[in-house]
Design a protein around this motif. Structure first.
Motif, short mmCIF file in Angstrom:
data_model
loop_
_atom_site.label_atom_id
_atom_site.label_comp_id
_atom_site.label_asym_id
_atom_site.label_seq_id
_atom_site.Cartn_x
_atom_site.Cartn_y
_atom_site.Cartn_z
N SER A 14 10.42 -71.74 51.61
CA SER A 14 9.36 -70.75 51.65
C SER A 14 9.42 -69.86 50.41
O SER A 14 10.39 -69.88 49.65
N ILE A 15 8.41 -69.05 50.21
CA ILE A 15 8.35 -68.16 49.06
C ILE A 15 9.56 -67.22 49.07
O ILE A 15 9.96 -66.71 50.10
N VAL A 31 9.43 -81.43 41.67
CA VAL A 31 8.63 -80.65 42.61
C VAL A 31 7.43 -81.48 43.05
O VAL A 31 6.73 -82.07 42.24
N LEU A 32 7.24 -81.52 44.37
CA LEU A 32 6.13 -82.27 44.95
C LEU A 32 4.95 -81.37 45.30
O LEU A 32 3.80 -81.77 45.25
N HIS A 33 5.27 -80.13 45.70
CA HIS A 33 4.24 -79.15 46.07
C HIS A 33 4.79 -77.74 45.80
O HIS A 33 5.96 -77.47 46.05
N GLY A 34 3.94 -76.85 45.31
CA GLY A 34 4.35 -75.47 45.05
C GLY A 34 5.01 -75.32 43.69
O GLY A 34 4.90 -76.19 42.83
N LYS A 35 5.71 -74.19 43.53
CA LYS A 35 6.37 -73.88 42.26
C LYS A 35 7.81 -73.45 42.53
O LYS A 35 8.07 -72.67 43.43
N LYS A 36 8.73 -73.97 41.72
CA LYS A 36 10.16 -73.65 41.83
C LYS A 36 10.65 -73.18 40.47
O LYS A 36 10.57 -73.91 39.48
N HIS A 37 11.17 -71.93 40.42
CA HIS A 37 11.67 -71.37 39.17
C HIS A 37 13.16 -71.65 39.06
O HIS A 37 13.93 -71.42 40.00
N TRP A 38 13.58 -72.12 37.90
CA TRP A 38 14.98 -72.47 37.61
C TRP A 38 15.54 -71.56 36.53
O TRP A 38 14.85 -71.25 35.56
N ASP A 99 5.94 -70.19 45.81
CA ASP A 99 4.75 -70.38 46.64
C ASP A 99 5.09 -70.29 48.13
O ASP A 99 6.27 -70.38 48.49
N PRO A 100 4.07 -70.12 48.99
CA PRO A 100 4.34 -70.02 50.44
C PRO A 100 5.22 -71.15 50.95
O PRO A 100 6.03 -70.95 51.84
N TYR A 101 5.07 -72.35 50.39
CA TYR A 101 6.07 -73.40 50.62
C TYR A 101 6.15 -74.29 49.40
O TYR A 101 5.17 -74.50 48.70
N THR A 102 7.34 -74.73 49.12
CA THR A 102 7.60 -75.60 47.98
C THR A 102 8.36 -76.82 48.49
O THR A 102 9.34 -76.67 49.23
#
Length: 106
Positions: A14-15, A31-38, A99-102
């Motif tokens: 989740s976000i 990443v398949l959906h949403g955004k992930k910060h590294w 995002d609300p889900y990633t």
């Protein structure tokens, strides 16, 4: 005879959720959906963080200090659907989902 060990995972977060600073062998994330910060730092650098808090805590309390004092040592990127990141052996890294889900594969 050489043996290859592989560990793949499908994750959904989740976000604001993510993985606190840690290190291990080389790996990847797509990443398949949403955004992930590294955020990543090269071995042997060890970022200052508190294990008892989620990774978002580091961004809220340590990020600005790190940027002001060690900006050339921090690698950052935000993965979006279809983006893949490879990280080398023993690099410390942490993540925060934007995002609300990633959904992602590691």
């Amino acid at each position: 005879l050489a043996t290859t060990i592989s560990d793949q995972r499908l994750g959904i977060g989740s976000i604001g959720s993510g993985a606190q600073w840690h290190t291990h062998g080389p790996g990847f994330c797509e990443v398949l959906h949403g955004k992930k910060h590294w955020t990543l730092v090269e071995h042997p650098i060890v970022p200052k963080f508190e294990r008892k808090y989620p990774s978002r805590h580091w961004f809220e309390y340590y990020y600005n200090d790190w940027i002001n004092n060690n900006s050339n040592e921090l690698w950052e990127c935000t993965l979006e659907p279809g983006d893949t990141l490879y990280f080398p052996n023993n690099w410390y890294h942490s993540t925060v989902n934007f995002d609300p889900y990633t959904a992602f594969v590691t």
